[in-house]
Write a protein that holds these residues in place. Structure first.
Motif, PDB file in Angstrom:
ATOM      1  N   PHE A  23       0.834  -1.205   0.000  1.00 22.04           N
ATOM      2  CA  PHE A  23       0.000   0.000   0.000  1.00 22.04           C
ATOM      3  C   PHE A  23       0.874   1.262   0.000  1.00 22.04           C
ATOM      4  O   PHE A  23       0.482   2.299   0.511  1.00 22.04           O
ATOM      5  N   ASN A  24       2.063   1.080  -0.549  1.00 25.82           N
ATOM      6  CA  ASN A  24       3.016   2.195  -0.711  1.00 25.82           C
ATOM      7  C   ASN A  24       3.443   2.814   0.619  1.00 25.82           C
ATOM      8  O   ASN A  24       3.679   4.021   0.700  1.00 25.82           O
ATOM      9  N   ILE A  25       3.521   1.966   1.642  1.00 24.94           N
ATOM     10  CA  ILE A  25       4.017   2.404   2.946  1.00 24.94           C
ATOM     11  C   ILE A  25       5.456   1.916   3.096  1.00 24.94           C
ATOM     12  O   ILE A  25       5.746   0.731   2.869  1.00 24.94           O
ATOM     13  N   ASP A  26       6.361   2.817   3.445  1.00 24.21           N
ATOM     14  CA  ASP A  26       7.757   2.448   3.648  1.00 24.21           C
ATOM     15  C   ASP A  26       7.866   1.316   4.675  1.00 24.21           C
ATOM     16  O   ASP A  26       7.134   1.278   5.661  1.00 24.21           O
ATOM     17  N   LYS A  27       8.792   0.381   4.426  1.00 20.05           N
ATOM     18  CA  LYS A  27       8.943  -0.798   5.286  1.00 20.05           C
ATOM     19  C   LYS A  27       9.128  -0.422   6.751  1.00 20.05           C
ATOM     20  O   LYS A  27       8.505  -1.008   7.646  1.00 20.05           O
ATOM     21  N   GLN A  28       9.995   0.560   7.013  1.00 19.56           N
ATOM     22  CA  GLN A  28      10.252   0.949   8.409  1.00 19.56           C
ATOM     23  C   GLN A  28       9.027   1.610   9.042  1.00 19.56           C
ATOM     24  O   GLN A  28       8.779   1.429  10.241  1.00 19.56           O
ATOM     25  N   ASP A  29       8.266   2.352   8.247  1.00 16.81           N
ATOM     26  CA  ASP A  29       7.023   2.948   8.763  1.00 16.81           C
ATOM     27  C   ASP A  29       6.013   1.852   9.100  1.00 16.81           C
ATOM     28  O   ASP A  29       5.351   1.904  10.136  1.00 16.81           O
ATOM     29  N   GLY A  30       5.904   0.855   8.216  1.00 16.78           N
ATOM     30  CA  GLY A  30       4.964  -0.243   8.447  1.00 16.78           C
ATOM     31  C   GLY A  30       5.341  -1.078   9.654  1.00 16.78           C
ATOM     32  O   GLY A  30       4.486  -1.465  10.455  1.00 16.78           O
ATOM     33  N   GLU A  31       6.652  -1.362   9.799  1.00 19.91           N
ATOM     34  CA  GLU A  31       7.091  -2.159  10.948  1.00 19.91           C
ATOM     35  C   GLU A  31       6.943  -1.369  12.250  1.00 19.91           C
ATOM     36  O   GLU A  31       6.608  -1.951  13.297  1.00 19.91           O
ATOM     37  N   ALA A  32       7.165  -0.059  12.179  1.00 20.96           N
ATOM     38  CA  ALA A  32       6.953   0.777  13.366  1.00 20.96           C
ATOM     39  C   ALA A  32       5.487   0.730  13.771  1.00 20.96           C
ATOM     40  O   ALA A  32       5.157   0.651  14.964  1.00 20.96           O
ATOM     41  N   PHE A  33       4.584   0.779  12.783  1.00 24.09           N
ATOM     42  CA  PHE A  33       3.143   0.642  13.021  1.00 24.09           C
ATOM     43  C   PHE A  33       2.880  -0.645  13.811  1.00 24.09           C
ATOM     44  O   PHE A  33       2.180  -0.650  14.831  1.00 24.09           O
ATOM     45  N   GLY A  34       3.455  -1.759  13.316  1.00 26.12           N
ATOM     46  CA  GLY A  34       3.255  -3.056  13.972  1.00 26.12           C
ATOM     47  C   GLY A  34       3.834  -3.110  15.366  1.00 26.12           C
ATOM     48  O   GLY A  34       3.200  -3.621  16.298  1.00 26.12           O
ATOM     49  N   TRP A  35       5.055  -2.571  15.545  1.00 31.38           N
ATOM     50  CA  TRP A  35       5.687  -2.583  16.869  1.00 31.38           C
ATOM     51  C   TRP A  35       4.906  -1.754  17.878  1.00 31.38           C
ATOM     52  O   TRP A  35       4.731  -2.160  19.036  1.00 31.38           O
ATOM     53  N   ILE A  36       4.441  -0.575  17.456  1.00 30.44           N
ATOM     54  CA  ILE A  36       3.702   0.314  18.369  1.00 30.44           C
ATOM     55  C   ILE A  36       2.400  -0.351  18.806  1.00 30.44           C
ATOM     56  O   ILE A  36       2.068  -0.366  20.001  1.00 30.44           O
ATOM     57  N   LEU A  37       1.662  -0.904  17.850  1.00 28.02           N
ATOM     58  CA  LEU A  37       0.393  -1.550  18.183  1.00 28.02           C
ATOM     59  C   LEU A  37       0.615  -2.779  19.039  1.00 28.02           C
ATOM     60  O   LEU A  37       0.012  -2.925  20.111  1.00 28.02           O
ATOM     61  N   TRP A  38       1.495  -3.678  18.575  1.00 29.06           N
ATOM     62  CA  TRP A  38       1.734  -4.921  19.302  1.00 29.06           C
ATOM     63  C   TRP A  38       2.325  -4.641  20.690  1.00 29.06           C
ATOM     64  O   TRP A  38       1.889  -5.224  21.689  1.00 29.06           O
TER      65      TRP A  38
END
Length: 298
Positions: A257-272
């Motif tokens: 969805f055109n989200i940078d890998k580090q931005d996407g993983e940060a999303f996952g880390w913050i939520l999890w």
């Protein structure tokens, strides 16, 4: 994975996490807490037809203890939840566990609805993701079919056997079935449905609001949120609470969805990380408070 990232990528990931908007993390935590409370309250609608009316705080703490246990051993929380309510509210374990199975069936239907919606909105994206990650969704269907067949065969053996062990097992299974059938005898079916929808709406919202924590994800579409939610749900189901997998699964799907890998993983880390911390704190407190608040009963 973090170990394979460049120093620049690791630095960006860390900055995203540290500088995340704390307001939206708090909103996500509140939504998570509301979903847990709703789950505990919904449970009473299944226990009432069996003649039990547990106190809300016991139901809530049993739920939180279950979430904590699942972080260690997958699916062990359901057993511990049944044992907890059995200990402090004198509900027979097999009947309590039967109601939990019924709950899980309702939750599975909701999860399938969310996944189906995500697939309808982003069929090609999800299929490409599964292909790139060497994931075969048909395998999950096959496992379910094998389990159903195994249960049917087991039921036939239980019904016909006169062996002492199988007789005891049949008695346990009958209690389990009574608990499962309580969903058919509820007086407040609409309230149960309302709480089921509320729980899953809260899940999606607590997931979705995290996009506002990071500048790189704030424009993520609803279709992207649902697709990532579906992938994240599978990651949690396949592991003990998503440990070591969840953030990377989210980062991998959000790339589409055109989200940078580090931005996407940060999303996952913050939520999890935030939701896991919530479960650890509330689950730990529940372990301590359950025997104290129920001192007279025990």
């Amino acid at each position: 994975m973090v170990s394979s990232a460049t120093p620049e990528e690791r630095e960006k990931l860390w900055v995203n996490i540290v500088e995340a908007d704390k307001f939206w993390i708090a909103v996500s935590l509140i939504l998570g807490l509301l979903s847990h409370a709703s789950r505990a309250y919904r449970w009473k609608f299944l226990l009432e037809p069996l003649g039990y009316k547990p106190k809300f705080y016991n139901s809530f703490m049993a739920v939180m203890v279950a979430y904590l246990a699942n972080l260690g051993i997958p699916r062990s929380g359901e057993v511990l939840r049944g044992a907890t309510i059995s200990t402090y509210e004198k509900v027979p374990f097999e009947k309590a566990f039967g109601t939990i199975v019924s709950e899980r069936i309702a939750d599975l239907i909701m999860l399938l609805l969310v996944v189906a919606t995500a697939i309808l909105l982003q069929t090609d994206t999800l299929l490409n993701y599964f292909n790139d990650q060497d994931i075969n969704p048909l395998m999950a269907v096959g496992i379910i079919v094998v389990l159903v067949v195994g249960v049917l065969v087991g039921v036939r053996i239980l019904k016909s056997s006169t062996h002492k062990f199988f007789v005891k097992l049949r008695t346990f299974a009958e209690g389990l079935l009574d608990g499962m059938k309580s969903i058919l005898h509820m007086k407040n079916k609409w309230a149960f449905i309302f709480h089921t929808v509320f729980i899953w709406l809260s899940y999606v919202l607590m997931f979705g609001v995290i996009k506002y924590c990071i500048p790189g994800t704030e424009n993520l579409s609803i279709a992207g949120i649902l697709a990532a939610f579906a992938v994240g749900s599978f990651a949690i189901s396949a592991t003990n609470g998503g440990i070591g997998v969840y953030p990377f699964a989210i980062g991998a799907i959000l790339i589409y969805f055109n989200i940078d890998k580090q931005d996407g993983e940060a999303f996952g880390w913050i939520l999890w990380g935030s939701q896991t911390l919530l479960n650890i704190v509330l689950g730990g407190l529940s372990f301590l408070l359950l025997p104290i608040l129920n001192r007279k009963k025990t």
